[in-house]
Design an enzyme around this catalytic site. Sequence first.
Site, PDB file in Angstrom:
ATOM      1  N   GLU B  82      32.864  13.844 -14.693  1.00 40.72           N
ATOM      2  CA  GLU B  82      31.498  13.814 -14.834  1.00 40.72           C
ATOM      3  C   GLU B  82      31.101  13.410 -13.400  1.00 40.72           C
ATOM      4  OE1 GLU B  82      29.992  11.098 -17.656  1.00 40.72           O
ATOM      5  OE2 GLU B  82      29.476   9.963 -15.803  1.00 40.72           O
ATOM      6  N   CYS B 114      33.864  11.315 -20.746  1.00 40.59           N
ATOM      7  CA  CYS B 114      35.195  11.021 -20.735  1.00 40.59           C
ATOM      8  C   CYS B 114      36.042  11.796 -20.957  1.00 40.59           C
ATOM      9  CB  CYS B 114      34.966   9.452 -21.132  1.00 40.59           C
ATOM     10  SG  CYS B 114      33.791   8.205 -20.132  1.00 40.59           S
ATOM     11  N   HIS B 237      40.854   5.492 -25.690  1.00 45.12           N
ATOM     12  CA  HIS B 237      39.975   5.665 -24.602  1.00 45.12           C
ATOM     13  C   HIS B 237      39.326   4.179 -24.577  1.00 45.12           C
ATOM     14  CE1 HIS B 237      36.967   6.361 -21.672  1.00 45.12           C
ATOM     15  NE2 HIS B 237      35.785   6.167 -22.589  1.00 45.12           N
TER      16      HIS B 237
END
Lengths: 131, 349
Positions: B82, B114, B237
């Site tokens: 990003e 993400c 994550h």
Amino acid sequence: MDIAKHWRQRATRYRMQGQRHRETGEIRFPARPSALCEDPAVWEPYILSGRGEIYSFTVLRQSADGFVDLTPYPLAMVRLNEGPLVVAQLTDCEEAELSIGQPVEMVTRRLKDTGEDGVLVYGYKFRPVLS
Amino acid sequence: MMQPDRPVGLIGYGVYIPRYRIAANEIARIWTDGQSGAPIEAKSVPGPDEDTVTISIEAARNALARSGIRAEQLNAIWIGSESHPYSVKPSGTIVAEALGTTPWISAADWEFACKAGSEALTAGMGMVGSRMAEYVLSIGADTAQGRPGDALEYTASAGAAAFILGPADECLAQIEATVSYVTDTPDFFRRADRPYPVHGNRFTGEPAYFHQIQSSVKRLMHELDRQPQDYTYAILHQPNAKFPQAAAKRLGFTPEQLAPGLLSPKIGNTYSAAALSGLCAALDVAQPGDSILVASYGSGAGSDAYSFVVNEKILERRHLAPLTSVYLERKTFVDYAVYVKWRGKLVMG
């Protein structure tokens, strides 16, 4: 605008692509046009290892436009393992960590930002070899 | 559950973490008189000459070194991030040029907060699995931005993870299967031309991170008929230290399964590289026969879950490039003033 000037050097700067003599094995960097008396095909593209050692270095504390964010930064002459001597910035290091003869390795970093409406210039720098 | 016709695996992997760190208590010193609780110990900070392109190049070179293939054998370079340096001009072409793979290669940049990197991984599985490609380089990389004083500033960090996908008979870890779970969830977003992202308040956490990750992981384990204890390692994550630990506990994974891939306490949230650099760290210590479950998460929102089985090739290949621990231990702390100078947060007038 210097877009074309930077673009022409992309192979040299991004991946240290030089030349190797097909017969003698001599390696030169950066690449150069063949001499008038030479067969142009005798020099083939060759990507250097990017490994070498510091031949000499200095630290710039008053820098030119475009390098203010980096200041102070070290600049070195690096003797590449293949023989050529190149001048380049050192990165990811402090002045106190540096010494002549120290092994360094090439990394591709952002060399310069030519402005909001300009291109980002990438190219080789060197850092002390990762342990 | 998605499985390719031709079995696919990782034939190389590589990580990159910048040298610099800023301590969470240094950020707290500026904004809360040092009084607030910090979500992590420190985060990685890209040097002034680093961006998503440069950190992708180093991770990719490490992955190539482990793969044993030549750069020109790659059929695609896909980078999920990003924080691409350009809004219009692909990072992939610059990385491809640096590796020496141009011009006969597919290159593209992926975007999904993400989990942009894991999207590139799943797409690479499809390319190799369908025999449209022999080798695909998929990268997750970010140099994330946090608004000064915002909670995000404590964690938004920088890192890259690169994987070369290829036929399973050449791999060091086979991908057994993957699932993708996505919903329209406005937990975190950045409008075009805005410098910093914002949180969608109540959507952060439960309906976003936890719901998507738990959904993808449960579905994958159900379809493969696995239990949490069947996996050697679990990587979730990691936007901070707490979320992955809480999600792992809910899913039935132990702290020991989570520990090798939990990098966020020391380097923060590397966004597209967060789950994937955790996978690299687990591969650094994995033994043949070990299994690894990985779940990415991207705001907006969604999660990709993968099941890996490591084989004996890991033993001969892992030392062909720097281990994750080399980058974790290489750290130089900077203060808040240097951090704002390097991250472009100073208004120069």
